[in-house]
Design an enzyme around this catalytic site. Sequence first.
Site, short mmCIF file in Angstrom:
data_model
loop_
_atom_site.label_atom_id
_atom_site.label_comp_id
_atom_site.label_asym_id
_atom_site.label_seq_id
_atom_site.Cartn_x
_atom_site.Cartn_y
_atom_site.Cartn_z
N TYR A 1 0.87 -1.18 0.00
CA TYR A 1 0.00 0.00 0.00
C TYR A 1 0.90 1.22 0.00
O TYR A 1 1.81 1.32 0.82
CB TYR A 1 -0.88 -0.02 1.25
CG TYR A 1 -1.78 1.17 1.43
CD1 TYR A 1 -2.96 1.30 0.69
CD2 TYR A 1 -1.47 2.17 2.35
CE1 TYR A 1 -3.81 2.39 0.88
CE2 TYR A 1 -2.31 3.26 2.54
CZ TYR A 1 -3.47 3.37 1.80
OH TYR A 1 -4.30 4.44 1.98
N ASP B 1 9.49 2.79 -0.95
CA ASP B 1 8.49 3.45 -0.12
C ASP B 1 8.87 3.17 1.33
O ASP B 1 8.58 2.11 1.87
CB ASP B 1 7.09 2.90 -0.45
CG ASP B 1 6.02 3.43 0.50
OD1 ASP B 1 6.37 4.06 1.51
OD2 ASP B 1 4.82 3.18 0.22
N LYS C 1 5.32 9.22 8.36
CA LYS C 1 5.29 8.70 9.74
C LYS C 1 6.42 9.24 10.63
O LYS C 1 6.31 10.36 11.09
CB LYS C 1 5.24 7.17 9.70
CG LYS C 1 4.01 6.71 8.88
CD LYS C 1 3.66 5.28 9.08
CE LYS C 1 2.59 4.79 8.14
NZ LYS C 1 1.21 5.02 8.55
N1 HOZ Z 1 -3.38 3.22 6.36
C1 HOZ Z 1 -2.92 3.18 7.71
C2 HOZ Z 1 -2.24 1.92 8.04
N2 HOZ Z 1 -1.51 1.30 7.04
C3 HOZ Z 1 -4.01 3.41 8.71
C4 HOZ Z 1 -4.17 4.84 8.94
C5 HOZ Z 1 -5.10 5.19 10.08
O1 HOZ Z 1 -6.20 4.67 10.17
O2 HOZ Z 1 -4.72 6.03 10.84
#
Ligand code: HOZ
Length: 428
Positions: free
Chosen positions: A144, A239, A267
Amino acid sequence: MNISKSEALFSRAQQSLPGGVNSPVRAFKSVGGTPVFIRKSKGAYLYDEDDNKYIDYINSWGPMILGHAFEPVIEAIQKKATDSTSFGAPTELEIEMAELIKSMAPNIDLIRMVSSGTEACMSAIRLARGFTGRNKFIKFEGCYHGHADCFLVKAGSGIATLNIQSVPGVTTGVANDTLTAPYNNLEAVQQLIAENKNQIAAIIIEPVAGNMGCVLPQKGFLEGLRKICTEENIVFIFDEVMTGFRLAQGGAQELFQIDADLVTYGKVIGAGMPVGAFGGKLEIMQRIAPLGNVYQAGTLSGNPIAMIAGYTLLQYLKNNPAIYSELDEKATYLKNGLLKVFNNAGIPVSINQTGSMMSVFFSATPVNNFTDASASDISKFNTYFHAMLEAGIYLPPSGYESWFLSNALNLDDLNATIDTTKSTVDKW
Ligand code: HOZ
């Protein structure tokens, strides 16, 4: 455990927010039940609106590598905020941030700050396309890279959690330019390249995947991709939104000794503030506007509050390199403790871990790709998740997400997690 305030808030939230949340996985849809609403957090712990305390294994999905409300970061934000929250003009702090990142990931010549990991990855793909003059790119099943249209093909994270097969709104044209291969399968990549000769702009990969649960690259896989990209003039994009500054100061590039052409961050780079970045080799990065004509921009890019938060955390990590071995020791201790509990109970599990990222898959066979992850017993994970939550241990609410450990966790926290797992599986 009493979560009546969370229940009331979730019901109220659904009147104003789609599904009651601002990001899908938080809604607990696949694990079921009511998401707990968090009031505050400190160090290794979250506190919900009903005053329940949880040991946190999400850490805001990665950023809080040293735990919540880390004092140097909070103090720096408070001090900076008195000078205004945004200028929309250049600041010295942005240069300092770029210089600091370059000192930690030395193969980066130029870096552009953005406001999220999604923005970083979509900009990196646009740049790779602009640089090569090619349209297609390869991503891996279960990876992702944020929610930009072109990435939502065979994607992990919420797409996998909610089992969304194809995303309405993503046009066929866009989706057709996204080619996918199974993670850890070099032959599949070679075949895609042979079938699309001189049409592939980039290969983008999570060097340690964290969005199909935690899946590690097998020996030779990343090296093989690097070689292919060099031979075929394809831009190799790491990534590192999850792995950057988390697995090592120089992220997965340093850990695996791979020199990517472009790298994306998110992050940890923002210490919990909305920050992303993409950077890399001069010949590619100089194609970005205003140097070149590949356009990318943002009012809040390089925002002073976001920059001071990220700068303070990165500087701390740089000055305290032992943090990475401490994190690895803690995660290894947890992994071994959990493995012992599951093995003694005769419950088949496969636990993937590197540094402070890990996942428990209820699977008798190793998990090396998305097909393996999907074949694990997700309903058992959901049962495990709820038993842990009830006992005050906050795991990601999906079997398709990595756990993120913080260095604020102590031995008592890790032992409590292992003991709670034991008392849980003893009842199964
Ligand atoms: N897409 C995020 C984890 N791979 C989750 C983001 C969230 O819900 O804060």
